[in-house]
Design an enzyme around this catalytic site. Structure first.
Site, PDB file in Angstrom:
ATOM      1  N   GLY A  90     -21.107  26.099  -0.091  1.00  0.00           N
ATOM      2  CA  GLY A  90     -22.119  26.173   0.817  1.00  0.00           C
ATOM      3  C   GLY A  90     -23.330  25.185   0.333  1.00  0.00           C
ATOM      4  O   GLY A  90     -22.428  24.766  -0.973  1.00  0.00           O
ATOM      5  N   LYS A 113     -33.023  19.362   0.996  1.00  0.00           N
ATOM      6  CA  LYS A 113     -32.088  19.283   0.019  1.00  0.00           C
ATOM      7  C   LYS A 113     -33.609  19.203  -1.033  1.00  0.00           C
ATOM      8  O   LYS A 113     -33.726  18.197  -1.988  1.00  0.00           O
ATOM      9  CB  LYS A 113     -31.543  18.250  -0.002  1.00  0.00           C
ATOM     10  CG  LYS A 113     -29.844  17.627  -0.704  1.00  0.00           C
ATOM     11  CD  LYS A 113     -29.388  16.627  -0.196  1.00  0.00           C
ATOM     12  CE  LYS A 113     -27.987  15.963  -1.391  1.00  0.00           C
ATOM     13  NZ  LYS A 113     -27.560  15.060  -1.206  1.00  0.00           N
ATOM     14  N   ARG A 176     -33.410  15.686   4.764  1.00  0.00           N
ATOM     15  CA  ARG A 176     -32.478  15.240   5.572  1.00  0.00           C
ATOM     16  C   ARG A 176     -32.279  15.956   6.737  1.00  0.00           C
ATOM     17  O   ARG A 176     -32.158  16.473   7.433  1.00  0.00           O
ATOM     18  CB  ARG A 176     -31.337  15.414   4.610  1.00  0.00           C
ATOM     19  CG  ARG A 176     -30.104  15.133   5.688  1.00  0.00           C
ATOM     20  CD  ARG A 176     -29.115  14.827   4.264  1.00  0.00           C
ATOM     21  NE  ARG A 176     -28.401  15.998   4.278  1.00  0.00           N
ATOM     22  CZ  ARG A 176     -27.288  16.685   2.824  1.00  0.00           C
ATOM     23  NH1 ARG A 176     -26.727  15.559   2.238  1.00  0.00           N
ATOM     24  NH2 ARG A 176     -26.862  17.629   2.829  1.00  0.00           N
ATOM     25  N   ASP A 254     -16.063  19.238   2.016  1.00  0.00           N
ATOM     26  CA  ASP A 254     -17.171  19.591   2.816  1.00  0.00           C
ATOM     27  C   ASP A 254     -17.642  18.718   2.962  1.00  0.00           C
ATOM     28  O   ASP A 254     -19.014  18.539   3.004  1.00  0.00           O
ATOM     29  CB  ASP A 254     -17.258  20.299   1.714  1.00  0.00           C
ATOM     30  CG  ASP A 254     -17.077  19.906  -0.264  1.00  0.00           C
ATOM     31  OD1 ASP A 254     -16.007  19.299   0.132  1.00  0.00           O
ATOM     32  OD2 ASP A 254     -17.970  19.486  -0.567  1.00  0.00           O
TER      33      ASP A 254
HETATM   34  P1  AMP Z   1     -21.829  18.266  -3.638  1.00  0.00           P
HETATM   35  O1  AMP Z   1     -20.729  17.515  -4.968  1.00  0.00           O
HETATM   36  O2  AMP Z   1     -22.935  17.132  -3.450  1.00  0.00           O
HETATM   37  O3  AMP Z   1     -20.826  18.182  -2.992  1.00  0.00           O
HETATM   38  O4  AMP Z   1     -21.886  19.567  -4.079  1.00  0.00           O
HETATM   39  C1  AMP Z   1     -20.766  20.293  -3.868  1.00  0.00           C
HETATM   40  C2  AMP Z   1     -21.130  21.367  -3.863  1.00  0.00           C
HETATM   41  O5  AMP Z   1     -22.180  21.979  -4.909  1.00  0.00           O
HETATM   42  C3  AMP Z   1     -21.855  21.623  -2.820  1.00  0.00           C
HETATM   43  O6  AMP Z   1     -21.826  23.286  -2.287  1.00  0.00           O
HETATM   44  C4  AMP Z   1     -23.901  21.790  -3.091  1.00  0.00           C
HETATM   45  O7  AMP Z   1     -24.373  22.776  -2.286  1.00  0.00           O
HETATM   46  C5  AMP Z   1     -23.133  22.938  -4.752  1.00  0.00           C
HETATM   47  N1  AMP Z   1     -24.526  21.852  -5.308  1.00  0.00           N
HETATM   48  C6  AMP Z   1     -24.653  21.443  -5.538  1.00  0.00           C
HETATM   49  N2  AMP Z   1     -25.627  20.445  -7.173  1.00  0.00           N
HETATM   50  C7  AMP Z   1     -26.301  21.967  -6.753  1.00  0.00           C
HETATM   51  C8  AMP Z   1     -27.383  22.666  -7.351  1.00  0.00           C
HETATM   52  N3  AMP Z   1     -27.748  21.514  -8.305  1.00  0.00           N
HETATM   53  N4  AMP Z   1     -27.281  23.906  -7.135  1.00  0.00           N
HETATM   54  C9  AMP Z   1     -26.794  24.515  -6.030  1.00  0.00           C
HETATM   55  N5  AMP Z   1     -25.578  23.823  -5.457  1.00  0.00           N
HETATM   56  C10 AMP Z   1     -25.365  22.898  -5.779  1.00  0.00           C
HETATM   57 MG    MG Z   2     -21.362  17.597   0.158  1.00  0.00          MG
END
Ligand code: AMP
Ligand code: MG
Length: 499
Positions: A90, A113, A176, A254
Site C-alpha cells: 500500500g 510522496k 507526483r 506493485d
Molecule cells: P517500493 O520499493 O518503493 O516500491 O516500495 C515498496 C513498499 O514499501 C511500498 O508499499 C511502499 O509504500 C513501502 N515503503 C517504502 N519506503 C517506505 C517508507 N520510508 N515508509 C513507509 N513505507 C515505505
Molecule cells: Mg513502489
C-alpha cells in the site's frame, strides 16, 4: 485565491468503496521549502503555477495545510516483490490528494510522496530523503521529454527535517502526477482475497478511466479487451525503455501501473556503457531486473494480472474457465510479438530507417552486439552514428577525441549502404536519428552530483539538469558536459531504493 487552484480536486477513486483505501492526512513538516515547481506541467493540469509557488501553495505541497475540500487517502495494494508474494502493501509513504481534469481531457492523480506515515507504512517512517526526490524528478521528467509514458514530477520540496537512513539525511517530498497510481498489485490484492466483486469494480473503473476509447462499452468481452490493452501498453512501454538504455531496476508487480506509465524511479538508471546484463539496484543480487531481462519480467508480471482477470473473463463474458484460460494465454503469447515489433521499430528509427524490416533488423541486432563487445556508450553511439551522415562542419559528437571503435567500420559501411539502397538521403536519416536519439540522458554520475548538491542545500546542478532534460534532443555546446559518459572515478555502480 482561497483554495488555490486545487478547488476542483476530485475523488472518483474513493467511490469504489472503503476496501480500496484508508483516509490519511499528510503529517506536517517543520520548515518546508520549495525546491522546484514544474510550471509547464502545472498549466497542463489546469493548476495555477503562481498559486502553487505561493506560501499557501507550499503548505499544500508540503502536506502542512490541506484545504477542507480535499480528502487525502492512502491506497492499498499487494504485489510480487523480487518474485516473492506480499499479500499487503500500500501507499506507505505516499498520500493521494485527489484527481484533476487536465487540458488534455484526462484525469490525473496528484500525490505527495514522502508525506508521512500511513496504515501501510509497516516499519517505515513514511518519509523520503532528498536524494530519491531529486532522482525521481530528473529521471521521470526526462522520460516524459523522451515521449515515454511516465508519472510526472510537479514539485520538489525540502522538508527541513532529517530522516534516518544510513545516517541522518535531509528530507524531501515529491508531488507526483500519474494518469492513475493503480497497479497490477492493486488487482492482485483483491484477487488474492477472493474478492471478485472488488476485482470487477476495479476493472470497470480502469476501463472507464484509461481504456474507454479502446474498449467500447458495448463490447461483449470487456475484460479480455482490458487485458489485451494493458498487455500491449506494457509491451510498448518496455520496448521504449530498452530503446533508450533504461533499466527500471525494481519491476515488482506493485510497480507496474495499469495505465501503462512508468512508475517508481528508485534504483533506476540509464546505461552508459552498453551491457545487456547490467544491473543497478543494490538489492537485486540475483540480477532479476537486469537490462535484458526486462521484457520477460514484464510478461511474468502480466501473467499475474491475467490470473486476477480470469474469473471475470470467464463468468462475466459467458466463457468456461478453460476457454478463458486459452484466451489469456494467447494474449500473453502475443505480448512478445508486440514487444519485439515495437523494439525493432524503435531501433530502426534510431538508425535512420522509417520502419523495421528483414534487412534492418539484423543490422540493429548486430550493432547492439558490437556495442556490447566494446562496452560502447549507449546514447553516444547513436548520436555519433548520426554524425557520420553530417558534413564535417555540422558534426556534434564525432571528432578527434570521440570516434566509434574500429570494429564498427564494416558495420557502418553496411548501414550506409542499406540507407542508400532504400533511397534514404543522409540528411533525412540524420534528422530522424537526432529526433529519436537523445543528446542528453540523465546519466547516473550527473544525477549523483545533483543529489550531493541538494544534500548541502545547493540545488543549482539539479536545476540546471532539469532545464537541460526538458529538451533532451536539442544539442547545444554549452551543455556538452551532459553528453559525456562518466570517467572511471565518476562511475556509479549501484543505485539505492532510498526507502
Ligand atoms: P517500493 O520499493 O518503493 O516500491 O516500495 C515498496 C513498499 O514499501 C511500498 O508499499 C511502499 O509504500 C513501502 N515503503 C517504502 N519506503 C517506505 C517508507 N520510508 N515508509 C513507509 N513505507 C515505505
Ligand atoms: Mg513502489
Amino acid at each position: 485565491m482561497a483554495l488555490l487552484s486545487f478547488e476542483n480536486l476530485q475523488h472518483s477513486y474513493k467511490q469504489l468503496g472503503e476496501q480500496f483505501y484508508s483516509m490519511q492526512a499528510p503529517t506536517p513538516v517543520t520548515a518546508p521549502m520549495l525546491i522546484r515547481l514544474n510550471r509547464e506541467l502545472a498549466e497542463q493540469l489546469n493548476l495555477d503555477p503562481a498559486a502553487l509557488a505561493s506560501e499557501e501553495g507550499l503548505k499544500l505541497l508540503a502536506g502542512n495545510a490541506i484545504p477542507d475540500n480535499i480528502e487525502p487517502i492512502a491506497t492499498v495494494y499487494a504485489g510480487h516483490q523480487f518474485g516473492g508474494w506480499n499479500p499487503q502493501l500500500g501507499d506507505g509513504r505516499a498520500i493521494l490528494l485527489g484527481e484533476v481534469l487536465a487540458q488534455d481531457g484526462r484525469r490525473y492523480d496528484i500525490q505527495l510522496k514522502g508525506a508521512g506515515r500511513t496504515p501501510y507504512s509497516r516499519m517505515g517512517d513514511g518519509r523520503s530523503p532528498i536524494g530519491p526526490v531529486i532522482r525521481e524528478y530528473l529521471v521521470s521528467e526526462a522520460m516524459a521529454a523522451f515521449g515515454v509514458p511516465t508519472t510526472r514530477a510537479l514539485a520538489a520540496v525540502a522538508t527541513g527535517e532529517p530522516v534516518m537512513r544510513e545516517g541522518l539525511l535531509p528530507g524531501g517530498i515529491l508531488t507526483r502526477v500519474a494518469q492513475s497510481h493503480l497497479r497490477v498489485g492493486t488487482m492482485q490484492y483483491f484477487s488474492a482475497r477472493g474478492d471478485l466483486e472488488s476485482v470487477k469494480a476495479l476493472a470497470d473503473y480502469v476501463i472507464e478511466r484509461h481504456y474507454a476509447e479502446q474498449i467500447e462499452q458495448s463490447r461483449e468481452e470487456p475484460y479480455t479487451a482490458l487485458l489485451t490493452s494493458i498487455v500491449a501498453a506494457q509491451a510498448q512501454l518496455i520496448a521504449q525503455w530498452m530503446s533508450l538504455g533504461f533499466i527500471h531496476g525494481v519491476m515488482n508487480t506493485d510497480n507496474m501501473l495499469l495505465c501503462g506509465e512508468t512508475v517508481d524511479y528508485g534504483p533506476c538508471a540509464f546505461m552508459d556503457s552498453y551491457n545487456p546484463m547490467k544491473v543497478f539496484s543494490s538489492i537485486d543480487t540475483q540480477g532479476r531486473y537486469a537490462f535484458a531481462n526486462q521484457a520477460e519480467i514484464g510478461r511474468w508480471n502480466l501473467s499475474w494480472l491475467a490470473q486476477a482477470l480470469l474469473p471475470l473473463m470467464a463468468e462475466a463474458e459467458g466463457a468456461d474457465e478453460q476457454s478463458a484460460l486459452k484466451k489469456a494465454e494467447a494474449i500473453l503469447e502475443n505480448y512478445s510479438n508486440i514487444f519485439m515489433g515495437h523494439y525493432q521499430h524503435l531501433l530502426a528509427e534510431k538508425l535512420g530507417f522509417a520502419e523495421a524490416s528483414e534487412e534492418v533488423n539484423p543490422l540493429s541486432l548486430k550493432l547492439l552486439q558490437l556495442m556490447a563487445e566494446e562496452g560502447a556508450d549507449f546514447s553516444l553511439t547513436f548520436r555519433t552514428l548520426a554524425d557520420h551522415l553530417a558534413p564535417p562542419g555540422e558534426r556534434q559528437f564525432l571528432n578527434d577525441i570521440h570516434t566509434l571503435p574500429d570494429t564498427f567500420a564494416n558495420w557502418i559501411e553496411a548501414w550506409q549502404a542499406l540507407l542508400g539502397g532504400k533511397n534514404i538521403a543522409p540528411q533525412e536519416a540524420r534528422r530522424l536519428m537526432n529526433s529519436k536519439n537523445p543528446a542528453y540522458i540523465p546519466r547516473n554520475h550527473q544525477v549523483e552530483t545533483a543529489i550531493q548538491g541538494a544534500m548541502q542545500g545547493d540545488y543549482s546542478h539539479f536545476n540546471r539538469m532539469a532545464d537541460v532534460f526538458a529538451r533532451p534532443y536539442e544539442y547545444s555546446e554549452t551543455n556538452h558536459e551532459f553528453t559525456l559518459p562518466p570517467t572511471p572515478e565518476e562511475e556509479v555502480q549501484r543505485t539505492f531504493c532510498g526507502t
